[in-house]
Design an enzyme around this catalytic site. Sequence first.
Site, PDB file in Angstrom:
ATOM      1  N   ARG A   1       5.704 -86.959  21.412  1.00  0.00           N
ATOM      2  CA  ARG A   1       4.882 -87.518  20.334  1.00  0.00           C
ATOM      3  C   ARG A   1       3.500 -86.853  20.304  1.00  0.00           C
ATOM      4  NH1 ARG A   1       2.343 -93.307  22.124  1.00  0.00           N
ATOM      5  NH2 ARG A   1       2.009 -92.644  24.250  1.00  0.00           N
TER       6      ARG A   1
ATOM      7  N   CYS B   1      -3.575 -85.671   9.792  1.00  0.00           N
ATOM      8  CA  CYS B   1      -3.106 -87.012  10.135  1.00  0.00           C
ATOM      9  C   CYS B   1      -1.900 -87.390   9.272  1.00  0.00           C
ATOM     10  CB  CYS B   1      -4.231 -88.028   9.965  1.00  0.00           C
ATOM     11  SG  CYS B   1      -3.626 -89.709  10.212  1.00  0.00           S
TER      12      CYS B   1
ATOM     13  N   CYS C   1      -2.284 -90.503   6.811  1.00  0.00           N
ATOM     14  CA  CYS C   1      -3.209 -90.546   5.664  1.00  0.00           C
ATOM     15  C   CYS C   1      -2.439 -90.430   4.348  1.00  0.00           C
ATOM     16  CB  CYS C   1      -4.213 -89.398   5.770  1.00  0.00           C
ATOM     17  SG  CYS C   1      -5.664 -89.818   6.751  1.00  0.00           S
TER      18      CYS C   1
ATOM     19  N   ASN D   1      -2.172-101.118  19.713  1.00  0.00           N
ATOM     20  CA  ASN D   1      -2.918-100.366  20.718  1.00  0.00           C
ATOM     21  C   ASN D   1      -4.124 -99.786  20.003  1.00  0.00           C
ATOM     22  OD1 ASN D   1      -0.676-100.738  22.406  1.00  0.00           O
ATOM     23  ND2 ASN D   1       0.181 -98.746  21.922  1.00  0.00           N
TER      24      ASN D   1
ATOM     25  N   SER E   1      -2.055 -93.198  20.522  1.00  0.00           N
ATOM     26  CA  SER E   1      -2.005 -91.742  20.401  1.00  0.00           C
ATOM     27  C   SER E   1      -2.519 -91.297  19.033  1.00  0.00           C
ATOM     28  CB  SER E   1      -0.583 -91.227  20.621  1.00  0.00           C
ATOM     29  OG  SER E   1       0.293 -91.813  19.677  1.00  0.00           O
TER      30      SER E   1
ATOM     31  N   HIS F   1      -3.283 -98.595  12.886  1.00  0.00           N
ATOM     32  CA  HIS F   1      -1.844 -98.880  12.864  1.00  0.00           C
ATOM     33  C   HIS F   1      -1.497 -99.884  13.947  1.00  0.00           C
ATOM     34  CE1 HIS F   1      -2.324 -95.975  16.080  1.00  0.00           C
ATOM     35  NE2 HIS F   1      -1.199 -96.433  16.602  1.00  0.00           N
TER      36      HIS F   1
ATOM     37  N   HIS G   1       1.611-127.170  14.831  1.00  0.00           N
ATOM     38  CA  HIS G   1       2.749-126.628  15.562  1.00  0.00           C
ATOM     39  C   HIS G   1       3.653-125.788  14.660  1.00  0.00           C
ATOM     40  CE1 HIS G   1       5.911-126.336  18.533  1.00  0.00           C
ATOM     41  NE2 HIS G   1       6.743-126.485  17.514  1.00  0.00           N
TER      42      HIS G   1
ATOM     43  N   GLU H   1      -3.216-104.997  42.400  1.00  0.00           N
ATOM     44  CA  GLU H   1      -2.461-105.560  41.265  1.00  0.00           C
ATOM     45  C   GLU H   1      -1.013-105.049  41.294  1.00  0.00           C
ATOM     46  OE1 GLU H   1      -5.566-104.432  41.019  1.00  0.00           O
ATOM     47  OE2 GLU H   1      -6.746-105.797  39.767  1.00  0.00           O
TER      48      GLU H   1
END
Length: 342
Positions: free
Chosen positions: A23, A39, A42, A152, A160, A165, A239, A318
């Site tokens: 990717r 891009c 776009c 993200n 990325s 998005h 609810h 962790e």
Amino acid sequence: MSELRRDPITNRWVVIAAERGKRPQVLEEDPPAKGDAVCPFCPGSEDETTPEVFAIGPPEREPNGPDWGVRVIPNRYPIFQEHSEGLRRGYGLFDQINGVGIHEVVVESPHHEASLADLPVAEIQHILQAYRHRLLVHRNNPNLRYVLIFRNYKKQAGASMVHPHSQIIGTPITPLLVKAKLDNCHKYYLDKERCLLCDLIWQEINWPQRIVSASEQYIILCPFASCFPFEVWLCPRVHCHDFALLSDQNLLEVAIALKEMLMRIKLTLNDPPYNFILNTAPVVRPRPGRPEYWQTLQYDFHWYIELIPRLTTIAGFEWGSNFYVNPVSPEQAAERLKQVSL
Ligand code: AMP
Ligand code: ZN
Ligand code: ZN
């Protein structure tokens, strides 16, 4: 095609997805990340992406034409892909499942440099309508068990692409973490005949040190056992187990609350990288031999959005213990987030 494999020691499923390495990275620090040539998200670059499966635009618009406000496309480098069957197999200790599923990208705005927090609420509502549409479509796919919607934002949060998005991934098994949430809500309901999240919201409102803000319909809070600094949840006060059941009016109210949450995070923490996740009902289909499986789901589960600013790194302790060390208490975080004037 990718493949899910289960680690017999931890019981954790891992996706082996060699194609994901291909990717592209179109991020701020790359040379000209703006404009139609570079891009693929776009307007004007629609033929650089897989053909859209949903878009919001004027009624006369041609599919895959440039005049859109939100566009959903199949991910060109998918983690999971459509296939006629989800082959489950195993030998000895090892369980494997073909990487059957769906992976889509929601291009949230035609503007390359738009920021979700700054979009007008009507445009955020359109993004939420796209989420709802895809959840409704994917629940008819017999290979899917769960549909996860997430965002993200910025490289440190795994993005990325810089163009605004979010993503939708439908998985052939219920992710372990989702299963744990569903199971806990279900057990609580069996014990008390009440929804765990409704009770949690009521309790937090009556002891409001972790409440960031509360309107008639939504509350924004820092969860009691936050794993990360400034972790925030957006919870509907009424609810409802399933985000896909919300009306357009409901989605407008979610958009107002989501914008508020994003603005508070942006202004308090100087526009940090983050991930957000929509927790909602799984794909419900009767399973052979388990007729009782989702019988109480509409009473016991309660959708909510979880946002995690990516301010800390996950280190050896962790990884070794699955305990998270959070240097900012949720009470301190709520106090700071509350002080933002919008
Ligand atoms: P993220 O990596 O979180 O920024 O999400 C962006 C996603 O867009 C990645 O999963 C990429 O695989 C996907 N992607 C990149 N370029 C294209 C393209 N031209 N068409 C469709 N999906 C793409
Ligand atoms: Zn762009
Ligand atoms: Zn509830």
